[in-house]
Design an enzyme around this catalytic site. Structure first.
Site, mmCIF file in Angstrom:
data_model
loop_
_atom_site.group_PDB
_atom_site.id
_atom_site.type_symbol
_atom_site.label_atom_id
_atom_site.label_comp_id
_atom_site.label_asym_id
_atom_site.label_seq_id
_atom_site.Cartn_x
_atom_site.Cartn_y
_atom_site.Cartn_z
ATOM 1 N N ASP A 42 -9.582 27.298 -9.612
ATOM 2 C CA ASP A 42 -8.969 26.314 -8.722
ATOM 3 C C ASP A 42 -8.950 26.803 -7.282
ATOM 4 O O ASP A 42 -8.431 27.880 -6.982
ATOM 5 C CB ASP A 42 -7.534 26.018 -9.173
ATOM 6 C CG ASP A 42 -7.499 25.405 -10.566
ATOM 7 O OD1 ASP A 42 -8.147 24.368 -10.760
ATOM 8 O OD2 ASP A 42 -6.832 25.967 -11.457
ATOM 9 N N ASP B 171 -12.147 33.105 -9.475
ATOM 10 C CA ASP B 171 -11.051 32.219 -9.848
ATOM 11 C C ASP B 171 -11.633 30.810 -9.891
ATOM 12 O O ASP B 171 -12.730 30.568 -9.378
ATOM 13 C CB ASP B 171 -9.933 32.328 -8.802
ATOM 14 C CG ASP B 171 -8.780 31.384 -9.077
ATOM 15 O OD1 ASP B 171 -8.401 31.230 -10.247
ATOM 16 O OD2 ASP B 171 -8.262 30.788 -8.114
#
Length: 232
Positions: free
Chosen positions: A18, A16
């Site tokens: 963020d 991922d």
């Protein structure tokens, strides 16, 4: 570290963006909190836990409805996007992110990024990290990619990401690094194993589904998944 189930060897790794590779969550948190403050509302840890990991439109919907803000979702999204994007030009990387990514790349482990961000948002956030992101096989931006029909917690983004590796690995051969409960759910729904690096505001009960929970990328037990361990 939470070890709650048996582990299987993997061949590919998906990150991922963020809160895992880039330290952007504080920007989102402050922007939403400041909008809420204007109306005398508080952006609580509980609401933050629901927002983390969702696509922008869904993040805005949750913020407006959960805090009962007297503005439309469209108005909130416009302000949110304008304010947040002004701060994206100088986003730092997360502690240990560069070390882990470079280690996997050096050991010829295929790596990719699966983010709920749109392509425009991704480009802004990563502008000063181009060399770093060149190490990844590919990036899937769920906020704008037409093949990603459903956002996290649906598995679409991770299945699309796996399908774009050159050798198209089976989902069970992919390990995901996530910080958000919705991302963990999406990875599990895709049939993948997941290591969670949760934000401090994520409640303990929303961490239990991850295969492993760690405080930073550098402490992730790569060897449990058949990956070369970081040297001490």
């Amino acid at each position: 570290m939470n070890r709650c189930r048996a582990f299987k060897n993997v061949t590919h790794v998906i990150f991922d963006l963020d809160g895992v590779l880039l330290d952007t969550e504080i920007i989102y948190k402050n922007v939403i909190a400041n909008i809420a403050k204007r109306f005398g509302k508080i952006y609580t840890p509980e609401i933050q836990g629901k927002v983390i990991g969702t696509v922008e439109r869904e993040s805005c919907r949750i913020a407006v409805t959960e805090m009962k803000l007297p503005m439309s979702i469209d108005s909130f999204q416009t302000e949110f996007r304008t304010t947040a994007h002004k701060q994206f030009h100088n986003v730092p990387s997360m502690p240990g992110a560069a070390r882990v990514v470079k280690h996997l790349h050096k050991n010829n482990i295929p790596i990719a990024v699966a983010t709920s961000s749109s392509q425009d948002s991704f480009t802004l956030k990563t502008a000063k990290h181009k060399d770093f992101f060149s190490l990844f096989s590919h990036v899937v931006c769920g906020g704008s990619d037409p093949e990603v029909k459903g956002g996290k917690p649906k598995p679409d983004i991770f299945l699309v990401c796996a399908s774009r590796f050159l050798d198209k690995p089976h989902p069970e051969k992919c390990l995901v690094f996530e910080d958000a409960p919705n991302g963990v759910k999406a990875a599990l729904a895709a049939g993948m194993q997941v290591v969670m690096i949760p934000d401090e505001n994520v409640p303990v009960e929303l961490r239990k589904d991850a295969h492993v929970v760690v405080n930073s990328l550098e402490t992730a037990p790569l060897d449990l998944f058949g990956l070369p361990p970081l040297s001490s």
